[in-house]
Motif scaffolding. Structure first.
Motif, mmCIF file in Angstrom:
data_model
loop_
_atom_site.group_PDB
_atom_site.id
_atom_site.type_symbol
_atom_site.label_atom_id
_atom_site.label_comp_id
_atom_site.label_asym_id
_atom_site.label_seq_id
_atom_site.Cartn_x
_atom_site.Cartn_y
_atom_site.Cartn_z
ATOM 1 N N UNK A 21 111.935 28.062 109.300
ATOM 2 C CA UNK A 21 112.144 27.698 110.710
ATOM 3 C C UNK A 21 111.485 28.693 111.648
ATOM 4 N N UNK A 22 111.168 28.216 112.838
ATOM 5 C CA UNK A 22 110.606 29.069 113.903
ATOM 6 C C UNK A 22 109.420 29.898 113.402
ATOM 7 N N UNK A 23 108.529 29.247 112.634
ATOM 8 C CA UNK A 23 107.290 29.913 112.208
ATOM 9 C C UNK A 23 107.460 30.878 111.046
ATOM 10 N N UNK A 24 108.607 30.817 110.333
ATOM 11 C CA UNK A 24 108.825 31.784 109.249
ATOM 12 C C UNK A 24 109.431 31.112 108.025
ATOM 13 N N UNK A 25 109.245 31.742 106.869
ATOM 14 C CA UNK A 25 109.937 31.287 105.654
ATOM 15 C C UNK A 25 110.707 32.447 105.035
ATOM 16 N N UNK A 26 111.908 32.137 104.570
ATOM 17 C CA UNK A 26 112.798 33.133 103.965
ATOM 18 C C UNK A 26 112.863 32.815 102.482
ATOM 19 N N UNK A 27 112.442 33.786 101.645
ATOM 20 C CA UNK A 27 112.326 33.514 100.210
ATOM 21 C C UNK A 27 112.931 34.637 99.386
ATOM 22 N N UNK A 28 113.311 34.285 98.179
ATOM 23 C CA UNK A 28 113.800 35.306 97.245
ATOM 24 C C UNK A 28 112.898 35.307 96.006
ATOM 25 N N UNK A 44 113.322 24.262 113.687
ATOM 26 C CA UNK A 44 114.269 25.386 113.826
ATOM 27 C C UNK A 44 114.870 25.770 112.476
ATOM 28 N N UNK A 45 115.340 27.019 112.405
ATOM 29 C CA UNK A 45 115.976 27.490 111.171
ATOM 30 C C UNK A 45 117.279 26.721 110.923
ATOM 31 N N UNK A 46 117.635 26.507 109.662
ATOM 32 C CA UNK A 46 118.893 25.824 109.335
ATOM 33 C C UNK A 46 120.008 26.836 109.086
ATOM 34 N N UNK A 47 119.629 28.002 108.553
ATOM 35 C CA UNK A 47 120.634 28.988 108.160
ATOM 36 C C UNK A 47 120.910 29.972 109.306
ATOM 37 N N UNK A 48 122.134 30.517 109.359
ATOM 38 C CA UNK A 48 122.473 31.440 110.446
ATOM 39 C C UNK A 48 121.752 32.793 110.329
ATOM 40 N N UNK A 49 121.784 33.535 111.405
ATOM 41 C CA UNK A 49 121.097 34.838 111.490
ATOM 42 C C UNK A 49 121.526 35.784 110.349
ATOM 43 N N UNK A 272 96.564 12.385 93.632
ATOM 44 C CA UNK A 272 96.447 13.462 94.621
ATOM 45 C C UNK A 272 97.706 13.474 95.463
ATOM 46 N N UNK A 273 97.903 14.556 96.152
ATOM 47 C CA UNK A 273 99.094 14.631 96.992
ATOM 48 C C UNK A 273 99.305 15.998 97.584
ATOM 49 N N UNK A 274 100.521 16.202 98.016
ATOM 50 C CA UNK A 274 100.904 17.468 98.638
ATOM 51 C C UNK A 274 101.761 18.257 97.665
ATOM 52 N N UNK A 275 101.599 19.564 97.710
ATOM 53 C CA UNK A 275 102.418 20.450 96.900
ATOM 54 C C UNK A 275 103.488 21.023 97.823
ATOM 55 N N UNK A 276 104.742 20.732 97.530
ATOM 56 C CA UNK A 276 105.793 21.160 98.457
ATOM 57 C C UNK A 276 106.855 21.994 97.747
ATOM 58 N N UNK A 277 107.481 22.838 98.549
ATOM 59 C CA UNK A 277 108.634 23.619 98.077
ATOM 60 C C UNK A 277 109.869 23.036 98.734
ATOM 61 N N UNK A 278 110.960 22.963 97.961
ATOM 62 C CA UNK A 278 112.193 22.475 98.566
ATOM 63 C C UNK A 278 113.152 23.634 98.836
ATOM 64 N N UNK A 279 113.680 23.659 100.044
ATOM 65 C CA UNK A 279 114.662 24.696 100.385
ATOM 66 C C UNK A 279 115.900 24.542 99.525
ATOM 67 N N UNK A 280 116.452 25.681 99.112
ATOM 68 C CA UNK A 280 117.615 25.626 98.221
ATOM 69 C C UNK A 280 118.873 25.172 98.973
ATOM 70 N N UNK A 281 118.982 25.481 100.258
ATOM 71 C CA UNK A 281 120.230 25.183 100.977
ATOM 72 C C UNK A 281 120.179 23.813 101.648
ATOM 73 N N UNK A 282 119.250 23.629 102.594
ATOM 74 C CA UNK A 282 119.274 22.379 103.359
ATOM 75 C C UNK A 282 118.420 21.281 102.717
ATOM 76 N N UNK A 283 117.677 21.648 101.645
ATOM 77 C CA UNK A 283 116.847 20.685 100.888
ATOM 78 C C UNK A 283 115.649 20.158 101.678
ATOM 79 N N UNK A 284 115.357 20.789 102.826
ATOM 80 C CA UNK A 284 114.140 20.385 103.563
ATOM 81 C C UNK A 284 112.920 20.706 102.696
#
Ligand SMILES: C[S@@+](CC[C@H](N)C(=O)[O-])C[C@H]1O[C@@H](n2cnc3c(N)ncnc32)[C@H](O)[C@@H]1O
Length: 297
Positions: A21-28, A44-49, A272-284
Protein backbone atom coordinates in the motif's frame (compact mmCIF):
# COMPACT_ATOMS: atom_id res chain seq x y z
CA UNK A 1 -5.19 -16.87 -28.93
CA UNK A 2 -4.56 -18.46 -25.53
CA UNK A 3 -6.15 -16.92 -22.50
CA UNK A 4 -3.77 -14.84 -20.39
CA UNK A 5 -3.12 -16.61 -17.08
CA UNK A 6 -2.24 -15.34 -13.63
CA UNK A 7 0.49 -17.36 -11.96
CA UNK A 8 0.04 -16.73 -8.25
CA UNK A 9 2.69 -17.33 -5.64
CA UNK A 10 1.29 -17.53 -2.13
CA UNK A 11 3.34 -17.32 1.06
CA UNK A 12 5.74 -20.14 1.93
CA UNK A 13 7.35 -20.67 5.33
CA UNK A 14 10.45 -18.58 4.51
CA UNK A 15 8.77 -15.86 2.44
CA UNK A 16 5.67 -13.78 2.94
CA UNK A 17 4.24 -10.69 1.28
CA UNK A 18 2.61 -9.30 4.40
CA UNK A 19 0.99 -6.16 3.02
CA UNK A 20 1.17 -3.59 0.25
CA UNK A 21 0.00 0.00 0.00
CA UNK A 22 0.92 3.65 -0.50
CA UNK A 23 3.82 2.83 -2.85
CA UNK A 24 5.43 0.20 -0.59
CA UNK A 25 5.55 -3.54 0.02
CA UNK A 26 6.07 -5.20 3.40
CA UNK A 27 7.76 -8.60 3.15
CA UNK A 28 9.34 -11.25 5.32
CA UNK A 29 12.42 -13.14 4.15
CA UNK A 30 13.07 -15.80 6.80
CA UNK A 31 12.82 -14.00 10.14
CA UNK A 32 13.64 -10.57 8.69
CA UNK A 33 10.93 -8.10 7.72
CA UNK A 34 11.65 -5.43 5.14
CA UNK A 35 9.88 -2.53 3.42
CA UNK A 36 10.65 -1.73 -0.21
CA UNK A 37 9.27 1.02 -2.44
CA UNK A 38 7.12 -0.15 -5.36
CA UNK A 39 5.72 2.92 -7.15
CA UNK A 40 3.01 0.92 -8.97
CA UNK A 41 1.24 0.33 -5.62
CA UNK A 42 -1.29 3.14 -5.69
CA UNK A 43 -3.81 1.67 -3.23
CA UNK A 44 -3.89 2.02 0.58
CA UNK A 45 -2.27 -0.29 3.11
CA UNK A 46 -4.55 -2.96 4.63
CA UNK A 47 -2.55 -3.61 7.79
CA UNK A 48 -2.22 -1.15 10.70
CA UNK A 49 0.90 0.93 11.40
CA UNK A 50 2.01 -1.45 14.23
CA UNK A 51 2.45 -4.24 11.66
CA UNK A 52 4.48 -2.01 9.32
CA UNK A 53 6.53 -0.79 12.29
CA UNK A 54 7.79 -4.35 12.79
CA UNK A 55 10.08 -3.95 9.74
CA UNK A 56 13.76 -4.54 10.49
CA UNK A 57 14.96 -2.67 7.39
CA UNK A 58 13.46 -0.01 5.13
CA UNK A 59 14.83 0.88 1.71
CA UNK A 60 15.21 4.63 1.32
CA UNK A 61 15.35 5.66 -2.31
CA UNK A 62 17.86 8.37 -3.22
CA UNK A 63 18.09 8.44 -7.05
CA UNK A 64 16.40 6.15 -9.59
CA UNK A 65 16.48 2.62 -8.18
CA UNK A 66 19.47 3.47 -5.99
CA UNK A 67 19.26 4.09 -2.28
CA UNK A 68 20.23 2.69 1.12
CA UNK A 69 18.75 0.47 3.81
CA UNK A 70 17.79 2.02 7.14
CA UNK A 71 18.00 -0.81 9.66
CA UNK A 72 16.49 -0.94 13.14
CA UNK A 73 18.91 -3.56 14.41
CA UNK A 74 22.22 -4.92 13.13
CA UNK A 75 21.51 -7.42 10.34
CA UNK A 76 23.95 -10.00 8.97
CA UNK A 77 25.44 -9.27 5.53
CA UNK A 78 23.31 -12.16 4.25
CA UNK A 79 21.03 -14.86 5.61
CA UNK A 80 19.54 -18.04 4.25
CA UNK A 81 16.00 -18.90 3.17
CA UNK A 82 14.75 -22.21 1.82
CA UNK A 83 12.37 -23.17 -0.97
CA UNK A 84 11.78 -26.94 -1.13
CA UNK A 85 15.28 -28.48 -1.22
CA UNK A 86 16.95 -25.22 -2.34
CA UNK A 87 18.71 -22.62 -0.23
CA UNK A 88 19.13 -18.98 -1.23
CA UNK A 89 21.25 -16.31 0.39
CA UNK A 90 19.27 -13.13 0.95
CA UNK A 91 21.08 -9.80 1.07
CA UNK A 92 19.98 -6.19 0.96
CA UNK A 93 21.37 -4.65 -2.22
CA UNK A 94 21.75 -0.90 -2.84
CA UNK A 95 19.26 -1.33 -5.72
CA UNK A 96 16.47 -2.50 -3.36
CA UNK A 97 16.82 -6.12 -4.52
CA UNK A 98 17.36 -9.04 -2.15
CA UNK A 99 19.03 -11.57 -4.45
CA UNK A 100 15.76 -13.55 -4.67
CA UNK A 101 12.65 -12.78 -6.74
CA UNK A 102 10.15 -14.81 -4.66
CA UNK A 103 7.38 -14.61 -7.26
CA UNK A 104 9.62 -16.62 -9.59
CA UNK A 105 9.18 -19.68 -7.39
CA UNK A 106 6.05 -20.26 -9.52
CA UNK A 107 8.39 -20.67 -12.53
CA UNK A 108 10.81 -22.84 -10.52
CA UNK A 109 7.95 -25.24 -9.72
CA UNK A 110 6.84 -25.26 -13.39
CA UNK A 111 10.30 -26.09 -14.81
CA UNK A 112 11.10 -28.58 -12.05
CA UNK A 113 7.91 -30.48 -12.85
CA UNK A 114 8.74 -30.57 -16.59
CA UNK A 115 12.27 -31.84 -15.93
CA UNK A 116 11.15 -34.45 -13.40
CA UNK A 117 8.47 -35.74 -15.80
CA UNK A 118 10.99 -35.88 -18.65
CA UNK A 119 13.37 -37.83 -16.44
CA UNK A 120 10.66 -40.39 -15.68
CA UNK A 121 10.08 -40.87 -19.40
CA UNK A 122 13.75 -40.84 -20.46
CA UNK A 123 15.88 -41.59 -17.39
CA UNK A 124 19.06 -42.05 -19.43
CA UNK A 125 18.81 -38.63 -21.15
CA UNK A 126 20.43 -35.55 -19.56
CA UNK A 127 18.73 -32.36 -20.84
CA UNK A 128 20.88 -29.27 -21.39
CA UNK A 129 19.32 -26.05 -20.06
CA UNK A 130 20.52 -22.50 -20.82
CA UNK A 131 19.75 -19.79 -18.26
CA UNK A 132 20.26 -16.26 -19.67
CA UNK A 133 20.36 -13.09 -17.52
CA UNK A 134 20.58 -15.69 -14.79
CA UNK A 135 21.27 -13.36 -11.83
CA UNK A 136 21.76 -15.26 -8.52
CA UNK A 137 20.95 -18.55 -10.14
CA UNK A 138 17.88 -19.99 -8.43
CA UNK A 139 16.45 -21.27 -11.73
CA UNK A 140 19.85 -22.77 -12.63
CA UNK A 141 19.94 -24.57 -9.29
CA UNK A 142 16.35 -25.87 -9.64
CA UNK A 143 17.32 -27.42 -13.00
CA UNK A 144 20.71 -28.75 -11.82
CA UNK A 145 19.01 -30.39 -8.81
CA UNK A 146 16.92 -32.51 -11.18
CA UNK A 147 20.13 -33.75 -12.84
CA UNK A 148 20.00 -31.45 -15.89
CA UNK A 149 23.20 -30.03 -17.38
CA UNK A 150 22.97 -26.26 -16.88
CA UNK A 151 24.74 -23.30 -18.50
CA UNK A 152 24.29 -20.08 -16.54
CA UNK A 153 25.06 -16.73 -18.24
CA UNK A 154 25.25 -13.32 -16.61
CA UNK A 155 27.40 -10.23 -17.11
CA UNK A 156 27.75 -9.48 -13.40
CA UNK A 157 30.67 -11.07 -11.57
CA UNK A 158 29.05 -10.42 -8.20
CA UNK A 159 25.75 -12.07 -9.26
CA UNK A 160 27.65 -15.17 -10.38
CA UNK A 161 29.49 -15.13 -7.03
CA UNK A 162 26.14 -15.13 -5.19
CA UNK A 163 24.80 -17.83 -7.50
CA UNK A 164 27.79 -20.05 -6.63
CA UNK A 165 27.09 -19.50 -2.94
CA UNK A 166 23.44 -20.47 -3.50
CA UNK A 167 24.61 -23.56 -5.38
CA UNK A 168 26.88 -24.62 -2.50
CA UNK A 169 24.19 -23.85 0.10
CA UNK A 170 21.76 -26.02 -1.91
CA UNK A 171 24.17 -28.94 -1.68
CA UNK A 172 25.34 -28.97 -5.31
CA UNK A 173 28.85 -29.48 -6.58
CA UNK A 174 30.36 -26.45 -8.41
CA UNK A 175 30.71 -28.55 -11.60
CA UNK A 176 26.93 -29.14 -11.72
CA UNK A 177 26.55 -25.73 -13.44
CA UNK A 178 28.67 -24.21 -16.21
CA UNK A 179 29.25 -20.59 -15.16
CA UNK A 180 29.61 -18.02 -17.97
CA UNK A 181 30.49 -14.41 -17.26
CA UNK A 182 29.60 -12.82 -20.60
CA UNK A 183 27.24 -10.64 -22.58
CA UNK A 184 24.17 -12.72 -23.47
CA UNK A 185 24.14 -11.75 -27.17
CA UNK A 186 27.85 -12.45 -27.58
CA UNK A 187 27.56 -15.79 -25.81
CA UNK A 188 24.53 -17.00 -27.77
CA UNK A 189 26.15 -15.87 -31.06
CA UNK A 190 29.17 -18.01 -30.15
CA UNK A 191 26.97 -21.01 -29.27
CA UNK A 192 25.34 -20.71 -32.73
CA UNK A 193 28.80 -20.86 -34.36
CA UNK A 194 29.80 -23.81 -32.17
CA UNK A 195 26.52 -25.63 -33.05
CA UNK A 196 25.71 -26.18 -29.36
CA UNK A 197 22.07 -27.14 -28.77
CA UNK A 198 19.83 -26.79 -25.73
CA UNK A 199 16.70 -28.64 -24.61
CA UNK A 200 15.45 -25.67 -22.62
CA UNK A 201 16.05 -21.93 -22.38
CA UNK A 202 15.21 -19.68 -19.45
CA UNK A 203 15.60 -15.93 -19.71
CA UNK A 204 14.86 -12.98 -17.49
CA UNK A 205 15.90 -10.02 -19.63
CA UNK A 206 15.87 -6.59 -18.02
CA UNK A 207 14.48 -3.54 -19.81
CA UNK A 208 18.03 -2.16 -19.99
CA UNK A 209 21.31 -3.85 -19.15
CA UNK A 210 25.00 -4.10 -19.90
CA UNK A 211 27.33 -6.83 -21.03
CA UNK A 212 30.70 -7.40 -19.37
CA UNK A 213 32.47 -4.79 -21.49
CA UNK A 214 29.61 -2.32 -21.71
CA UNK A 215 27.57 -3.95 -24.52
CA UNK A 216 24.13 -2.35 -24.46
CA UNK A 217 21.06 -4.51 -23.81
CA UNK A 218 17.81 -2.72 -24.67
CA UNK A 219 14.79 -5.05 -24.45
CA UNK A 220 12.92 -3.33 -27.26
CA UNK A 221 15.65 -3.61 -29.88
CA UNK A 222 17.75 -6.52 -28.52
CA UNK A 223 15.07 -9.06 -27.57
CA UNK A 224 13.85 -9.82 -31.14
CA UNK A 225 17.50 -10.38 -32.16
CA UNK A 226 18.02 -12.72 -29.22
CA UNK A 227 14.90 -14.69 -30.20
CA UNK A 228 16.35 -15.08 -33.71
CA UNK A 229 19.62 -16.38 -32.31
CA UNK A 230 17.84 -18.77 -29.94
CA UNK A 231 16.10 -20.39 -32.95
CA UNK A 232 19.52 -21.73 -33.90
CA UNK A 233 20.50 -23.25 -30.58
CA UNK A 234 17.46 -25.40 -29.80
CA UNK A 235 17.27 -29.17 -30.18
CA UNK A 236 14.65 -30.56 -32.58
CA UNK A 237 12.04 -31.08 -29.89
CA UNK A 238 12.77 -28.67 -27.00
CA UNK A 239 11.37 -29.33 -23.54
CA UNK A 240 10.63 -25.74 -22.51
CA UNK A 241 11.33 -22.04 -23.05
CA UNK A 242 10.54 -19.45 -20.44
CA UNK A 243 10.76 -15.66 -20.79
CA UNK A 244 10.14 -13.57 -17.71
CA UNK A 245 10.29 -9.79 -17.73
CA UNK A 246 9.77 -6.83 -15.44
CA UNK A 247 9.06 -3.24 -16.42
CA UNK A 248 9.32 -3.83 -20.18
CA UNK A 249 6.11 -1.92 -21.06
CA UNK A 250 4.52 -4.65 -23.17
CA UNK A 251 1.52 -6.90 -22.60
CA UNK A 252 1.89 -10.62 -21.87
CA UNK A 253 0.14 -11.38 -25.19
CA UNK A 254 2.80 -9.38 -27.05
CA UNK A 255 5.54 -11.34 -25.31
CA UNK A 256 3.72 -14.56 -26.21
CA UNK A 257 3.60 -13.55 -29.90
CA UNK A 258 7.33 -12.83 -29.82
CA UNK A 259 8.04 -16.17 -28.18
CA UNK A 260 5.77 -17.84 -30.72
CA UNK A 261 8.24 -16.74 -33.45
CA UNK A 262 10.69 -19.05 -31.76
CA UNK A 263 8.42 -21.96 -30.87
CA UNK A 264 5.83 -22.16 -33.68
CA UNK A 265 7.53 -25.08 -35.42
CA UNK A 266 7.46 -27.19 -32.26
CA UNK A 267 4.62 -29.32 -30.97
CA UNK A 268 3.70 -27.91 -27.59
CA UNK A 269 1.76 -25.44 -25.50
CA UNK A 270 2.42 -21.74 -25.25
CA UNK A 271 0.92 -19.53 -22.55
CA UNK A 272 1.50 -16.07 -21.15
CA UNK A 273 0.36 -13.99 -18.26
CA UNK A 274 1.21 -12.04 -15.17
CA UNK A 275 3.35 -13.23 -12.31
CA UNK A 276 1.72 -12.17 -9.07
CA UNK A 277 2.35 -12.42 -5.35
CA UNK A 278 -0.54 -12.87 -2.98
CA UNK A 279 -0.58 -11.02 0.33
CA UNK A 280 -0.69 -13.38 3.28
CA UNK A 281 -3.22 -11.32 5.28
CA UNK A 282 -5.70 -9.57 2.99
CA UNK A 283 -5.07 -11.92 0.00
CA UNK A 284 -4.73 -8.97 -2.40
CA UNK A 285 -2.69 -9.74 -5.49
CA UNK A 286 0.43 -7.78 -6.45
CA UNK A 287 1.39 -8.02 -10.10
CA UNK A 288 5.18 -8.07 -10.38
CA UNK A 289 5.92 -8.87 -14.01
CA UNK A 290 4.93 -10.75 -17.12
CA UNK A 291 5.97 -14.02 -18.70
CA UNK A 292 5.47 -16.21 -21.73
CA UNK A 293 6.42 -19.87 -21.75
CA UNK A 294 6.39 -22.89 -24.02
CA UNK A 295 6.40 -26.53 -23.01
CA UNK A 296 6.64 -29.68 -25.10
CA UNK A 297 3.41 -31.68 -25.57
C1 LIG B 1 18.21 -8.95 -12.08
S1 LIG B 1 18.12 -10.03 -13.39
C2 LIG B 1 16.66 -9.97 -14.04
C3 LIG B 1 15.64 -9.36 -13.19
C4 LIG B 1 14.61 -8.56 -13.87
N1 LIG B 1 14.33 -8.99 -15.23
C5 LIG B 1 14.86 -7.08 -13.78
O1 LIG B 1 14.71 -6.39 -14.78
O2 LIG B 1 15.17 -6.61 -12.70
C6 LIG B 1 18.94 -9.22 -14.71
C7 LIG B 1 20.29 -9.85 -14.85
O3 LIG B 1 20.71 -9.64 -16.17
C8 LIG B 1 22.10 -9.38 -16.16
N2 LIG B 1 22.38 -8.69 -17.42
C9 LIG B 1 21.95 -7.48 -17.83
N3 LIG B 1 22.39 -7.22 -19.08
C10 LIG B 1 23.11 -8.30 -19.47
C11 LIG B 1 23.80 -8.65 -20.66
N4 LIG B 1 23.87 -7.81 -21.70
N5 LIG B 1 24.40 -9.86 -20.71
C12 LIG B 1 24.35 -10.71 -19.65
N6 LIG B 1 23.70 -10.44 -18.51
C13 LIG B 1 23.09 -9.25 -18.42
C14 LIG B 1 22.32 -8.59 -14.90
O4 LIG B 1 23.65 -8.72 -14.46
C15 LIG B 1 21.31 -9.23 -13.93
O5 LIG B 1 21.91 -10.24 -13.15
Amino acid sequence: MNQSIIETQTAWSDYELIDTGDGERLERFGETIIVRPFPEISWSKSQPKEIWDRADAIFIRTKGDKGYWKTKKPLPESWKIHWKDLTANVYLSPFKHTGVFPEQSAHWAWMKNLLVEQKKQKPEYQPHILNLFAYTGMASIVCAKTGAKVTHVDSSRSSIGWAKQNQAASGLDERSIRWILDDVMKFVTREVKRCIKYDGIIMDPPAFGHGVTGEIWNFKSSFPKLIDLCKQILVENPLFILVNAYAVSIYPETLEKMLNDLTKKYDGNIESGELVLQESQSKKLLSTGIFARFSKK
